[in-house]
Scaffold this motif. Structure first.
Motif, PDB file in Angstrom:
ATOM      1  N   CYS A 178       0.847  -1.194   0.000  1.00  0.00           N
ATOM      2  CA  CYS A 178       0.000   0.000   0.000  1.00  0.00           C
ATOM      3  C   CYS A 178       0.882   1.244   0.000  1.00  0.00           C
ATOM      4  CB  CYS A 178      -0.924  -0.028   1.214  1.00  0.00           C
ATOM      5  SG  CYS A 178      -0.017   0.071   2.780  1.00  0.00           S
ATOM      6  N   LEU A 179       0.271   2.395  -0.050  1.00  0.00           N
ATOM      7  CA  LEU A 179       1.012   3.664  -0.133  1.00  0.00           C
ATOM      8  C   LEU A 179       1.994   3.840   1.022  1.00  0.00           C
ATOM      9  CD1 LEU A 179       1.368   6.353  -1.651  1.00  0.00           C
ATOM     10  CD2 LEU A 179      -0.584   7.243  -0.371  1.00  0.00           C
ATOM     11  N   CYS A 180       1.598   3.503   2.239  1.00  0.00           N
ATOM     12  CA  CYS A 180       2.482   3.721   3.393  1.00  0.00           C
ATOM     13  C   CYS A 180       3.405   2.539   3.667  1.00  0.00           C
ATOM     14  CB  CYS A 180       1.669   4.057   4.636  1.00  0.00           C
ATOM     15  SG  CYS A 180       0.815   2.660   5.378  1.00  0.00           S
ATOM     16  N   GLY A 181       3.113   1.381   3.086  1.00  0.00           N
ATOM     17  CA  GLY A 181       3.962   0.209   3.288  1.00  0.00           C
ATOM     18  C   GLY A 181       3.576  -0.669   4.471  1.00  0.00           C
ATOM     19  N   ALA A 182       2.523  -0.306   5.193  1.00  0.00           N
ATOM     20  CA  ALA A 182       2.112  -1.107   6.357  1.00  0.00           C
ATOM     21  C   ALA A 182       1.589  -2.487   5.946  1.00  0.00           C
ATOM     22  CB  ALA A 182       1.040  -0.369   7.163  1.00  0.00           C
ATOM     23  N   VAL A 183       0.962  -2.564   4.767  1.00  0.00           N
ATOM     24  CA  VAL A 183       0.429  -3.839   4.272  1.00  0.00           C
ATOM     25  C   VAL A 183       1.203  -4.238   3.019  1.00  0.00           C
ATOM     26  CG1 VAL A 183      -1.599  -5.098   3.455  1.00  0.00           C
ATOM     27  CG2 VAL A 183      -1.871  -3.247   5.143  1.00  0.00           C
ATOM     28  N   ARG A 184       1.747  -5.461   3.051  1.00  0.00           N
ATOM     29  CA  ARG A 184       2.554  -5.948   1.923  1.00  0.00           C
ATOM     30  C   ARG A 184       2.045  -7.311   1.467  1.00  0.00           C
ATOM     31  NH1 ARG A 184       7.227  -3.170   1.108  1.00  0.00           N
ATOM     32  NH2 ARG A 184       7.445  -1.418   2.539  1.00  0.00           N
ATOM     33  N   VAL A 185       2.165  -7.545   0.170  1.00  0.00           N
ATOM     34  CA  VAL A 185       1.806  -8.860  -0.374  1.00  0.00           C
ATOM     35  C   VAL A 185       2.988  -9.424  -1.148  1.00  0.00           C
ATOM     36  CG1 VAL A 185      -0.692  -8.479  -0.545  1.00  0.00           C
ATOM     37  CG2 VAL A 185       0.784  -7.813  -2.453  1.00  0.00           C
TER      38      VAL A 185
END
Ligand SMILES: [Zn+2]
Ligand SMILES: [Zn+2]
Length: 136
Positions: free
Chosen positions: A6-13
């Motif tokens: 995501c934009l902030c990097g808190a959620v990654r796949v």
């Protein structure tokens, strides 16, 4: 292996065996959710690893589907249909989209004015879509 966040990097796949074809949905819910249209690749659950799940918020957008977003930056994360064991992951989340091509557009009769997608691919109206899904 394909990565995204995501934009902030808190959620990654992390995705294995990413399919090369993606779809674009022009329904009004997707327009409101994404700002214009939802361009996404359907990936089976077994091929997706999610990091930062504590930051994932899910919005129940219909009786049969959920739209997830990051609770920190608000980015669109993915769409899930109850009946499917897969994620529909937006292209915008992926670090690299090289080699991907659009295979279909749905709800083309609901598309926002003033733009179109190039190339030749399957086009479905709202009625076509629900006929294929077997519900109205
Ligand atoms: Zn975020
Ligand atoms: Zn849609």
């Amino acid at each position: 292996m394909t990565t995204g966040h995501c934009l902030c990097g808190a959620v990654r796949v992390t995705i294995t065996d990413l399919p090369k074809g993606f779809g674009i949905c022009h329904c009004k819910m997707c327009q409101r959710w994404t700002g214009l249209a939802f361009a996404a690749i359907e990936v089976p659950d077994a091929h997706v690893t999610v990091e930062g799940a504590a930051h994932v918020k899910a919005f129940r957008s219909s009786d049969s589907s959920t739209r997830s977003f990051c609770d920190t930056c608000g980015s669109t994360l993915w769409f899930r249909d109850d009946g499917q064991s897969s994620y529909e992951i937006p292209l915008g989340m992926l670090d690299d989209t090289e080699g991907l091509t659009v295979t279909h557009e749905v709800f083309v009769d609901r598309k926002a004015a003033g733009w179109s997608v190039g190339g030749h691919h399957r086009m479905e109206t709202e009625a076509d879509y629900f006929a294929r899904k077997g519900r109205s």
